[in-house]
Design a protein around this motif. Structure first.
Motif, PDB file in Angstrom:
ATOM      1  N   GLY A 289      48.967  30.461   4.522  1.00 43.37           N
ATOM      2  CA  GLY A 289      50.340  30.701   4.096  1.00 43.37           C
ATOM      3  C   GLY A 289      51.224  29.474   4.141  1.00 43.37           C
ATOM      4  O   GLY A 289      52.372  29.511   3.690  1.00 43.37           O
ATOM      5  N   VAL A 290      50.682  28.363   4.686  1.00 42.84           N
ATOM      6  CA  VAL A 290      51.477  27.130   4.763  1.00 42.84           C
ATOM      7  C   VAL A 290      51.301  26.292   3.497  1.00 42.84           C
ATOM      8  O   VAL A 290      52.244  25.669   3.013  1.00 42.84           O
ATOM      9  CB  VAL A 290      51.082  26.309   6.006  1.00 42.84           C
ATOM     10  N   TRP A 291      50.067  26.291   2.976  1.00 42.36           N
ATOM     11  CA  TRP A 291      49.742  25.452   1.816  1.00 42.36           C
ATOM     12  C   TRP A 291      49.259  26.303   0.655  1.00 42.36           C
ATOM     13  O   TRP A 291      48.656  27.347   0.849  1.00 42.36           O
ATOM     14  CB  TRP A 291      48.656  24.432   2.184  1.00 42.36           C
ATOM     15  N   TYR A 292      49.513  25.827  -0.541  1.00 43.84           N
ATOM     16  CA  TYR A 292      48.935  26.459  -1.726  1.00 43.84           C
ATOM     17  C   TYR A 292      48.293  25.380  -2.595  1.00 43.84           C
ATOM     18  O   TYR A 292      48.684  24.208  -2.543  1.00 43.84           O
ATOM     19  CB  TYR A 292      49.974  27.250  -2.520  1.00 43.84           C
ATOM     20  N   THR A 293      47.303  25.790  -3.364  1.00 43.84           N
ATOM     21  CA  THR A 293      46.564  24.851  -4.205  1.00 43.84           C
ATOM     22  C   THR A 293      47.336  24.597  -5.495  1.00 43.84           C
ATOM     23  O   THR A 293      47.506  25.501  -6.320  1.00 43.84           O
ATOM     24  CB  THR A 293      45.169  25.397  -4.536  1.00 43.84           C
ATOM     25  N   TYR A 294      47.805  23.370  -5.649  1.00 42.68           N
ATOM     26  CA  TYR A 294      48.524  23.014  -6.875  1.00 42.68           C
ATOM     27  C   TYR A 294      47.541  22.877  -8.031  1.00 42.68           C
ATOM     28  O   TYR A 294      47.783  23.377  -9.125  1.00 42.68           O
ATOM     29  CB  TYR A 294      49.290  21.709  -6.666  1.00 42.68           C
ATOM     30  N   LYS A 295      46.398  22.196  -7.758  1.00 41.95           N
ATOM     31  CA  LYS A 295      45.397  22.029  -8.807  1.00 41.95           C
ATOM     32  C   LYS A 295      44.075  21.603  -8.184  1.00 41.95           C
ATOM     33  O   LYS A 295      44.052  20.879  -7.183  1.00 41.95           O
ATOM     34  CB  LYS A 295      45.847  20.972  -9.823  1.00 41.95           C
ATOM     35  N   THR A 296      42.977  22.087  -8.745  1.00 43.39           N
ATOM     36  CA  THR A 296      41.643  21.677  -8.301  1.00 43.39           C
ATOM     37  C   THR A 296      41.017  20.753  -9.343  1.00 43.39           C
ATOM     38  O   THR A 296      41.318  20.840 -10.532  1.00 43.39           O
ATOM     39  CB  THR A 296      40.726  22.888  -8.072  1.00 43.39           C
ATOM     40  N   TYR A 297      40.137  19.899  -8.857  1.00 40.19           N
ATOM     41  CA  TYR A 297      39.462  18.929  -9.726  1.00 40.19           C
ATOM     42  C   TYR A 297      37.977  18.935  -9.378  1.00 40.19           C
ATOM     43  O   TYR A 297      37.608  19.185  -8.221  1.00 40.19           O
ATOM     44  CB  TYR A 297      40.023  17.521  -9.520  1.00 40.19           C
ATOM     45  N   GLU A 298      37.158  18.626 -10.335  1.00 37.70           N
ATOM     46  CA  GLU A 298      35.710  18.581 -10.082  1.00 37.70           C
ATOM     47  C   GLU A 298      35.127  17.316 -10.675  1.00 37.70           C
ATOM     48  O   GLU A 298      35.427  16.943 -11.808  1.00 37.70           O
ATOM     49  CB  GLU A 298      35.007  19.799 -10.679  1.00 37.70           C
ATOM     50  N   TYR A 299      34.298  16.664  -9.862  1.00 36.90           N
ATOM     51  CA  TYR A 299      33.578  15.492 -10.349  1.00 36.90           C
ATOM     52  C   TYR A 299      32.178  15.484  -9.745  1.00 36.90           C
ATOM     53  O   TYR A 299      32.025  15.581  -8.520  1.00 36.90           O
ATOM     54  CB  TYR A 299      34.299  14.189  -9.978  1.00 36.90           C
TER      55      TYR A 299
END
Length: 645
Positions: free
Chosen positions: A624-634
């Motif tokens: 509840g403190v952090w949320y995922t703004y964007k994920t990346y894959e490499y």
């Protein structure tokens, strides 16, 4: 029936080696033996210590007991023993080769010799060995040195190029991050302490200024320097072979064989072994060659100063190098002086002090580095991390020895054999010897001791590629053994082979056996290297284009110098010229102290970038403190940019 006198020192040495190998077989095959040793500590290390003590006890006690005793053996028995030992040795090689597939299964893509009929491979190696044996026997000695130096240079470049994998995020990011993370932190001015260290030593100090000179310390710059060091390590070994082997064919085969692990065996990055745990062994071998040609007090002290650098580079291998150097000094001293004298024990104490000074000198230099970078003086425990960590050697690191025929068995025998051979003409065991040990005997002693010391890491953690740590030492001995037997081969009357002396027969056996080993390994280099290099190129290990494109995507979303942590993050930030602001131990070997630092740091951050698997502990604890703004894959790995709710 004709009888032949046998050298008592050789007899004691061979019996000691046999006794040690029987003990090894018992450790591997007797039910409950290894487990019983485990009740008293690290079973692998306890076994190896007992293995070496048993060899030393049998060898030296046997040599002293048999000293002056005339041992006569029927010549027919001598011939049968030599023929039988050669047959057993060749069969052992066949079993080792057959087991390669078992050891390598699931670790790398198929090797060409593992996808080909075993019988066909054995026939090819046998046929080529016969051809090369004839060529070596009739081969020229010496020649124009510049041709060899050019040849060695080409092989060294190929060896270095094979290590050059700047885009290791597509290869082995776990081991790559474990090695690179400390380079990144040191380039950013981080001092060593309990929070920031490396399980591989303080090698990053050597990289700091070269990385700053050629770039900003990113993975491409680091991979280039690692490739250069790997090439130099190979070159030092080839020069050592060149100095002790005059036969042209042996020089060529030795050079080709010594680059096999790098150019042909391992497809992905594993810099922790090559060049890391090989570099200073190679330097010490070359330095010993120079020292033995001009034994001065200054060069002897120089060995311990070199030991200081070796300990800074990597604690375990550095201490072994310093100890092997001290052993060589004692060997040389006892070749001219009696053991049971007060001045002898004072000399031994000086050499022990030399080892301690190498260790303390390295400790002092690292602390000077710390003070210059606004750090604090580390405790000796912190400096030696993780060697003094309770479960490092016994739990996390230990891996059982394979109980089938493996290359390490052959290497142990050759290392022990070098020690036995080095004492065959030594004053310590035979006071009637007046000529003393030769330069070759002295070098054999140092090489054997160095090999027995450096193989300790494999004996505790028997992962297949850890054998590479002593592979080049092994190749040097193979070449010297082969070179030593060549002279006898030309003098043998082959039609009366059964009438030859046991000494000459032993030289023939050794030459045949070493020729087969060099042939197999050289063929491995020639057959596999092109395939391995092509595989690396196709997989993109040396191509940065896709990684640069990925970085452009990150720059669109992630602010400069956003707090970042986890596997692969220093690599990405380094290429962009950013600072993670999280300079702790690599996350491949993360500690609770490092995790707590991340927790404390994030209390003051509005966002962070991380390798998702390494960020899970934060997300689980701070729901509840952090949320995922964007994920990346490499390359199959996932990263994410997180923002505070």
């Amino acid at each position: 029936m004709n009888h032949e006198r046998v050298n008592s020192n050789w007899m004691a040495g061979m019996l000691a080696i046999v006794a040690a190998q029987i003990f090894l077989a018992g450790f591997l095959k007797i039910p409950g033996f290894a487990e019983h040793l485990g009740n008293y500590g690290n079973q692998n290390m306890l076994f190896y210590g007992m293995y070496l003590l048993l060899f030393l006890f049998c060898f030296f006690c046997g040599a002293f007991i048999l000293n002056g005793v005339i041992i006569m053996i029927p010549q027919k028995v001598v011939w049968l023993l030599n023929a039988g030992s050669l047959l057993v040795a060749l069969l052992l090689l066949v079993f080792i080769f057959k087991n390669e597939g078992f050891f390598l299964a699931g670790m790398v893509e198929p090797f060409l010799w593992l996808t080909t009929s075993k019988a066909f491979c054995i026939v090819v190696v046998a046929a080529v060995s016969v051809f090369l044996f004839v060529q070596i026997r009739e081969g020229k000695t010496g020649g124009r040195d510049w041709i060899f130096y050019l040849f060695y240079s080409i092989l060294s470049v190929l060896s270095g190029y094979s290590l050059y994998m700047p885009n290791y995020l597509q290869a082995d990011p776990l081991h790559g991050h474990a090695y690179y993370a400390s380079l990144y932190s040191v380039v950013h001015g981080r001092a060593y302490d309990d929070l920031f260290t490396s399980i591989y030593g303080h090698y990053a100090i050597f990289f700091k200024w070269p990385l700053k000179i050629i770039g900003n310390g990113n993975i491409k710059d680091a991979a280039f320097l690692i490739a250069v060091l790997g090439g130099l390590a190979a070159l030092f070994i080839m020069l050592v072979i060149h100095c002790f082997c005059k036969n042209s064919m042996v020089r060529f085969l030795g050079g080709i064989a010594c680059v096999l692990p790098v150019t042909g065996l391992r497809l992905m990055n594993y810099w922790q072994v090559q060049p890391h745990r090989i570099l200073f062994s190679s330097i010490f071998l070359f330095y010993t060659v120079l020292y033995l040609k001009n034994k001065t007090k200054r060069l002897a002290v120089g060995g311990y100063l070199l030991g200081v650098l070796a300990v800074i580079w990597n604690t375990e291998t550095g201490v072994v190098c310093a100890a092997a150097w001290a052993a060589l000094q004692c060997y040389l001293y006892l070749d001219e002086n009696a053991f049971w004298k007060i001045k002898s024990f004072l000399f031994f104490a000086e050499q022990i002090a030399g080892i301690v000074c190498s260790l303390l000198g390295a400790y002092g230099i690292v602390n000077v580095y710390n003070l210059l970078h606004k750090g604090e003086i580390n405790s000796l425990r912190t400096f030696l991390y993780p060697l003094l960590k309770g479960d490092y050697m016994t739990g996390y690191l230990r891996m059982n020895l394979p109980d089938t025929a493996g290359g390490y068995m052959l290497e142990l025998v050759l290392f022990l054999g070098a020690v036995v051979w080095s004492f065959s003409n030594h004053y310590f065991l035979d006071k009637e010897k007046k000529c003393g040990s030769s330069e070759k005997h002295q070098f054999l002693f140092f090489t054997g001791v160095l090999g027995l010391g450096q193989i300790t890491y494999y004996m505790n953690r028997a992962a297949y590629f850890n054998l590479d740590i002593v592979y080049t030492i092994f190749i040097v001995l193979v070449c010297i053994y082969l070179e030593s037997g060549i002279g006898a081969i030309g003098e043998i009357k082959w039609k009366k082979i059964k009438e030859e002396s046991g000494k000459d027969l032993l030289k023939i056996n050794t030459s045949i056996f070493m020729t087969v080993i060099l042939t197999a390994l050289s063929l491995g280099t020639l057959v596999q290297s092109g395939h391995a290099m092509n595989e690396r190129a196709q997989r993109g290990y040396q191509n940065m284009d896709s990684l640069y494109a990925f970085l452009e995507e990150l720059k669109l979303d992630v602010p400069i110098n956003t707090f970042g942590f986890g596997q692969g993050v220093p690599e990405l930030y380094g290429l962009m010229g950013w600072d993670t602001r999280c300079h702790v131990i690599d996350f491949s070997d993360r500690t609770e102290l490092a995790l707590q630092y991340v927790r404390d740091s994030l209390e003051h951050e509005q966002g962070f970038f991380a390798f998702i698997q390494d960020a899970e502990f934060i997300l689980e604890e701070q729901q509840g403190v952090w949320y995922t703004y964007k994920t990346y894959e490499y390359a199959g790995d996932q990263y994410a940019f997180f923002l505070r709710q």
